[in-house]
Design an enzyme around this catalytic site. Structure first.
Site, PDB file in Angstrom:
ATOM      1  N   ARG A   1     -46.299  11.793  43.317  1.00  0.00           N
ATOM      2  CA  ARG A   1     -46.026  13.099  43.914  1.00  0.00           C
ATOM      3  C   ARG A   1     -47.159  13.256  44.898  1.00  0.00           C
ATOM      4  O   ARG A   1     -48.455  12.837  44.585  1.00  0.00           O
ATOM      5  CB  ARG A   1     -45.806  14.149  43.101  1.00  0.00           C
ATOM      6  CG  ARG A   1     -44.520  14.193  42.360  1.00  0.00           C
ATOM      7  CD  ARG A   1     -44.194  15.170  41.387  1.00  0.00           C
ATOM      8  NE  ARG A   1     -43.275  14.946  40.605  1.00  0.00           N
ATOM      9  CZ  ARG A   1     -42.823  15.573  39.300  1.00  0.00           C
ATOM     10  NH1 ARG A   1     -43.671  16.260  38.732  1.00  0.00           N
ATOM     11  NH2 ARG A   1     -41.758  15.129  38.667  1.00  0.00           N
TER      12      ARG A   1
ATOM     13  N   ARG B   1     -39.458  24.798  40.425  1.00  0.00           N
ATOM     14  CA  ARG B   1     -40.282  23.538  41.122  1.00  0.00           C
ATOM     15  C   ARG B   1     -39.719  22.911  42.281  1.00  0.00           C
ATOM     16  O   ARG B   1     -40.221  22.388  43.226  1.00  0.00           O
ATOM     17  CB  ARG B   1     -40.062  22.497  39.856  1.00  0.00           C
ATOM     18  CG  ARG B   1     -40.992  22.653  38.571  1.00  0.00           C
ATOM     19  CD  ARG B   1     -40.624  21.562  37.683  1.00  0.00           C
ATOM     20  NE  ARG B   1     -41.732  21.416  36.688  1.00  0.00           N
ATOM     21  CZ  ARG B   1     -41.814  20.793  35.818  1.00  0.00           C
ATOM     22  NH1 ARG B   1     -41.060  19.445  35.705  1.00  0.00           N
ATOM     23  NH2 ARG B   1     -42.616  20.673  34.788  1.00  0.00           N
TER      24      ARG B   1
ATOM     25  N   ARG C   1     -32.386  18.126  33.457  1.00  0.00           N
ATOM     26  CA  ARG C   1     -33.480  18.603  33.142  1.00  0.00           C
ATOM     27  C   ARG C   1     -33.472  19.868  32.173  1.00  0.00           C
ATOM     28  O   ARG C   1     -34.070  20.030  30.904  1.00  0.00           O
ATOM     29  CB  ARG C   1     -34.472  18.795  34.097  1.00  0.00           C
ATOM     30  CG  ARG C   1     -35.792  18.678  33.592  1.00  0.00           C
ATOM     31  CD  ARG C   1     -36.900  18.809  34.891  1.00  0.00           C
ATOM     32  NE  ARG C   1     -37.068  17.572  35.215  1.00  0.00           N
ATOM     33  CZ  ARG C   1     -37.829  16.630  35.141  1.00  0.00           C
ATOM     34  NH1 ARG C   1     -38.751  16.692  34.029  1.00  0.00           N
ATOM     35  NH2 ARG C   1     -38.149  15.382  35.824  1.00  0.00           N
TER      36      ARG C   1
END
Length: 208
Positions: free
Chosen positions: A54, A147, A158
């Site tokens: 990232r 997020r 998730r």
């Protein structure tokens, strides 16, 4: 200021393998970063992963970012302490860095997912397993939503996984609450646990 959490006159102490785990979104990375900023005398394990880096991550600091082929080679050569496929990407802990750190006498701090913590417990029963959790399930889900790094489908997967992982708390030695805006409290609790572990009357050497 650097603290010494294990050197006390007359009290022999073995280096610890401390595993910090918990569901996604609970703040494991934030806790590790806060511990690093206190300049504590620990060795912080760097996990290897096959997922893409990232923008805010640094190779060799946040993770070792390697290709899938390289990761498979490490598995075949038995170079990993534990590994798993997490959201279709490999993630694991290279053995050698952990062994070298323990041999140097440093406490080793390892950040892994719940699945990885279970593997470490099988390999090294002497490890100290700490389960990091949010105040409640609603807070955890909100953190995952904030997020904004995944598709809706990925986020739902998730969240479902995090709910399952919350049920595995009893498999750990300790539980630490990481409430919003109370990061230092979580770190203080972890350090208290480490101090207590160094004061056990029957300490065991970590084997891998």
């Amino acid at each position: 200021m650097t603290e010494d959490l294990k050197t006390y006159p007359g009290i022999p102490s073995e280096p610890l393998l401390v595993v910090i785990s918990g569901p996604s979104g609970v703040g494991k990375d934030s806790v590790i970063q806060a511990m690093k900023e206190r300049r504590l005398p620990f060795y912080f394990v760097v996990t290897a992963t096959s997922r893409p880096k990232r923008d805010n991550e640094i190779h060799g600091v946040d993770y070792f970012f390697i290709s899938t082929d390289e990761f498979v080679a490490m598995i075949e050569n038995d170079e990993l302490l534990e590994y798993a496929t997490v959201y279709e990407e490999y993630k694991g802990v290279p053995k050698e860095q952990v062994r070298r750190a323990l041999e140097s006498g440093k406490d080793v701090i390892m950040r892994v997912d719940v699945q990885g913590a279970a593997t470490i417990r099988k390999i090294s029963p002497q490890a100290c397993l700490i389960f990091l959790t949010a105040q409640d399930e609603a807070e955890l889900i909100e953190r995952l939503k904030q997020r904004k790094t995944e598709t809706r489908e990925g986020l739902n997967t998730r969240i479902a996984t995090a709910r399952e992982e919350l049920q595995r708390m009893p498999e750990f030695d300790y539980v630490v609450l990481n409430r919003d805006s109370h990061l230092d409290e979580a770190v203080d609790t972890i350090l208290a646990i480490i101090r207590a572990e160094h004061h056990r009357t029957a300490q065991q050497k970590v084997t891998l």
